[in-house]
Design an enzyme around this catalytic site. Sequence first.
Site, PDB file in Angstrom:
ATOM      1  N   MET A 183       1.366   5.326   1.054  1.00  0.00           N
ATOM      2  CA  MET A 183       0.915   6.201   2.150  1.00  0.00           C
ATOM      3  C   MET A 183       1.636   7.551   2.145  1.00  0.00           C
ATOM      4  O   MET A 183       2.682   7.705   1.526  1.00  0.00           O
ATOM      5  CB  MET A 183       1.091   5.512   3.503  1.00  0.00           C
ATOM      6  CG  MET A 183       2.520   5.175   3.858  1.00  0.00           C
ATOM      7  SD  MET A 183       2.635   4.347   5.471  1.00  0.00           S
ATOM      8  CE  MET A 183       2.323   5.705   6.582  1.00  0.00           C
ATOM      9  N   TYR A 228       0.841  -1.208   0.000  1.00  0.00           N
ATOM     10  CA  TYR A 228       0.000   0.000   0.000  1.00  0.00           C
ATOM     11  C   TYR A 228       0.872   1.254   0.000  1.00  0.00           C
ATOM     12  O   TYR A 228       1.957   1.261   0.551  1.00  0.00           O
ATOM     13  CB  TYR A 228      -0.947   0.047   1.212  1.00  0.00           C
ATOM     14  CG  TYR A 228      -0.273  -0.157   2.549  1.00  0.00           C
ATOM     15  CD1 TYR A 228       0.016  -1.429   3.004  1.00  0.00           C
ATOM     16  CD2 TYR A 228       0.069   0.918   3.358  1.00  0.00           C
ATOM     17  CE1 TYR A 228       0.632  -1.638   4.222  1.00  0.00           C
ATOM     18  CE2 TYR A 228       0.679   0.727   4.583  1.00  0.00           C
ATOM     19  CZ  TYR A 228       0.960  -0.562   5.005  1.00  0.00           C
ATOM     20  OH  TYR A 228       1.586  -0.770   6.211  1.00  0.00           O
TER      21      TYR A 228
HETATM   22  O1  FEC Z   1       9.547   9.528   7.198  1.00  0.00           O
HETATM   23  C1  FEC Z   1       9.892   8.398   6.759  1.00  0.00           C
HETATM   24  O2  FEC Z   1      11.058   8.107   6.435  1.00  0.00           O
HETATM   25  C2  FEC Z   1       8.797   7.390   6.672  1.00  0.00           C
HETATM   26  C3  FEC Z   1       9.107   6.189   5.809  1.00  0.00           C
HETATM   27  C4  FEC Z   1       8.435   4.992   6.456  1.00  0.00           C
HETATM   28  C5  FEC Z   1       7.121   4.642   6.361  1.00  0.00           C
HETATM   29  C6  FEC Z   1       6.954   3.435   7.129  1.00  0.00           C
HETATM   30  C7  FEC Z   1       5.764   2.801   7.306  1.00  0.00           C
HETATM   31  C8  FEC Z   1       5.640   1.532   7.807  1.00  0.00           C
HETATM   32  N1  FEC Z   1       6.647   0.757   8.328  1.00  0.00           N
HETATM   33  C9  FEC Z   1       6.143  -0.458   8.662  1.00  0.00           C
HETATM   34  C10 FEC Z   1       6.839  -1.512   9.184  1.00  0.00           C
HETATM   35  C11 FEC Z   1       8.105  -1.430   9.690  1.00  0.00           C
HETATM   36  C12 FEC Z   1       8.817  -2.509  10.329  1.00  0.00           C
HETATM   37  C13 FEC Z   1      10.034  -2.017  10.719  1.00  0.00           C
HETATM   38  C14 FEC Z   1      10.102  -0.642  10.295  1.00  0.00           C
HETATM   39  C15 FEC Z   1      11.180   0.210  10.481  1.00  0.00           C
HETATM   40  C16 FEC Z   1      11.328   1.389   9.816  1.00  0.00           C
HETATM   41  C17 FEC Z   1      12.537   2.168   9.797  1.00  0.00           C
HETATM   42  C18 FEC Z   1      12.324   3.279   9.002  1.00  0.00           C
HETATM   43  C19 FEC Z   1      10.968   3.165   8.532  1.00  0.00           C
HETATM   44  N2  FEC Z   1      10.395   2.022   9.056  1.00  0.00           N
HETATM   45 FE1  FEC Z   1       8.504   1.431   8.772  1.00  0.00          FE
HETATM   46  N3  FEC Z   1       8.165   3.066   7.674  1.00  0.00           N
HETATM   47  C20 FEC Z   1       9.073   4.021   7.288  1.00  0.00           C
HETATM   48  C21 FEC Z   1      10.403   4.061   7.662  1.00  0.00           C
HETATM   49  N4  FEC Z   1       8.922  -0.325   9.673  1.00  0.00           N
HETATM   50  C22 FEC Z   1      13.304   4.402   8.675  1.00  0.00           C
HETATM   51  C23 FEC Z   1      13.822   1.775  10.446  1.00  0.00           C
HETATM   52  C24 FEC Z   1      13.831   2.243  11.829  1.00  0.00           C
HETATM   53  C25 FEC Z   1      15.026   1.673  12.504  1.00  0.00           C
HETATM   54  O3  FEC Z   1      15.845   1.006  11.839  1.00  0.00           O
HETATM   55  O4  FEC Z   1      15.080   1.898  13.702  1.00  0.00           O
HETATM   56  C26 FEC Z   1      11.149  -2.784  11.454  1.00  0.00           C
HETATM   57  C27 FEC Z   1      12.074  -3.341  10.426  1.00  0.00           C
HETATM   58  C28 FEC Z   1      13.211  -4.112  11.046  1.00  0.00           C
HETATM   59  O5  FEC Z   1      14.157  -3.444  11.522  1.00  0.00           O
HETATM   60  O6  FEC Z   1      13.083  -5.340  11.068  1.00  0.00           O
HETATM   61  C29 FEC Z   1       8.282  -3.929  10.512  1.00  0.00           C
HETATM   62  C30 FEC Z   1       4.730  -0.462   8.377  1.00  0.00           C
HETATM   63  C31 FEC Z   1       4.420   0.776   7.867  1.00  0.00           C
HETATM   64  C32 FEC Z   1       3.040   1.322   7.428  1.00  0.00           C
HETATM   65  C33 FEC Z   1       2.091   1.409   8.584  1.00  0.00           C
HETATM   66  C34 FEC Z   1       2.218   2.597   9.450  1.00  0.00           C
HETATM   67  O7  FEC Z   1       1.374   2.670  10.364  1.00  0.00           O
HETATM   68  O8  FEC Z   1       3.086   3.454   9.252  1.00  0.00           O
HETATM   69  C35 FEC Z   1       3.779  -1.624   8.633  1.00  0.00           C
HETATM   70  C36 FEC Z   1       6.066   5.365   5.592  1.00  0.00           C
END
Ligand code: FEC
Length: 278
Positions: free
Chosen positions: A176, A174
């Site tokens: 967003m 999806y």
């Molecule tokens: O401002 C930005 O950069 C936003 C980009 C971004 C969106 C986003 C949405 C979702 N994520 C979801 C699942 C996970 C899982 C992990 C995870 C980690 C990150 C990190 C970044 C990041 N996410 Fe994200 N996500 C965005 C960006 N996300 C950067 C890394 C943070 C870190 O390393 O500490 C864990 C992955 C792992 O390390 O194994 C799982 C999901 C969504 C959509 C739903 C929501 O409510 O946002 C699901 C956009």
Amino acid sequence: MSSDDSTLRAIPAVPLTLEGHAVLHQMFRVRRDAWRALDANARTEMISQARSVLDQIGRFENGESAAFQGLGHKGELTIVHFRRTFDEIGAAQNAIARLKIHDYLEQTTSYLSVIEIGLYEASLEIYRKLADGGLSNGSDEWRAAISSELGSLRAKMASRLFPRIPARRYLCFYPMDKKREGADNWYRMPIADRRRLMQEHGTVGRRYAGEVTQIISGSIGFDDYEWAVDLFADDPLVFKRLVYEMRFDEASAGYARFGPFYFGIRLGADGLEQIFAV
Ligand code: FEC
């Protein structure tokens, strides 16, 4: 003005990002009336051509493509392409358009993006270090220092920037945005506050490590939303649990705006035959 104030003023609002594979999602519906009107031999020949092309581009060395059965009216077939360049994405799109079965498919939608690692954590450290060292934002020295920092991070994160399409059975995809509505404006929030919310987001995400593989791609400048989320898992209920839990994150509860969701099942060896069975 204290030196802390001047450092803060020198810090850009935009986090650093690293980009990897260009990504295209294509969703298709089968034009069943026209397909059924063909004779059985023509249908078999077209499926076999499509299988062989999908097999070939599924093993492409600078990226790959994978096909999924889409559930619901948004499309019965989803093809995901990861490639090193947008030009190669163009070639992959052409390869699909040249398939004979393409005449019996209607593209319901598509989505173009590029794999992105958002570096909220590293950005602030790098910006502070450069500002404390007296470099001014946007100067040649500043740009060279950023480019060198990004170069070493890019090398360290190469496998996350240029991944294989995860070999899991189910896909949840999806697009967003982050909100810009009145007081709920992600882009007006100080970078340190956004970093804190992204840390919280990562903490929730990591609870699902092992159960789900998440790939975030950025689509600002490429498509209608700001990011695309691909989740791959072997248990489809994990999508619901993860996305639900994340809705309570401040980054989601306060600032996320979601596009349509697509669900896919990875095609097995006879997957195309099943979708096109009359
Ligand atoms: O401002 C930005 O950069 C936003 C980009 C971004 C969106 C986003 C949405 C979702 N994520 C979801 C699942 C996970 C899982 C992990 C995870 C980690 C990150 C990190 C970044 C990041 N996410 Fe994200 N996500 C965005 C960006 N996300 C950067 C890394 C943070 C870190 O390393 O500490 C864990 C992955 C792992 O390390 O194994 C799982 C999901 C969504 C959509 C739903 C929501 O409510 O946002 C699901 C956009």
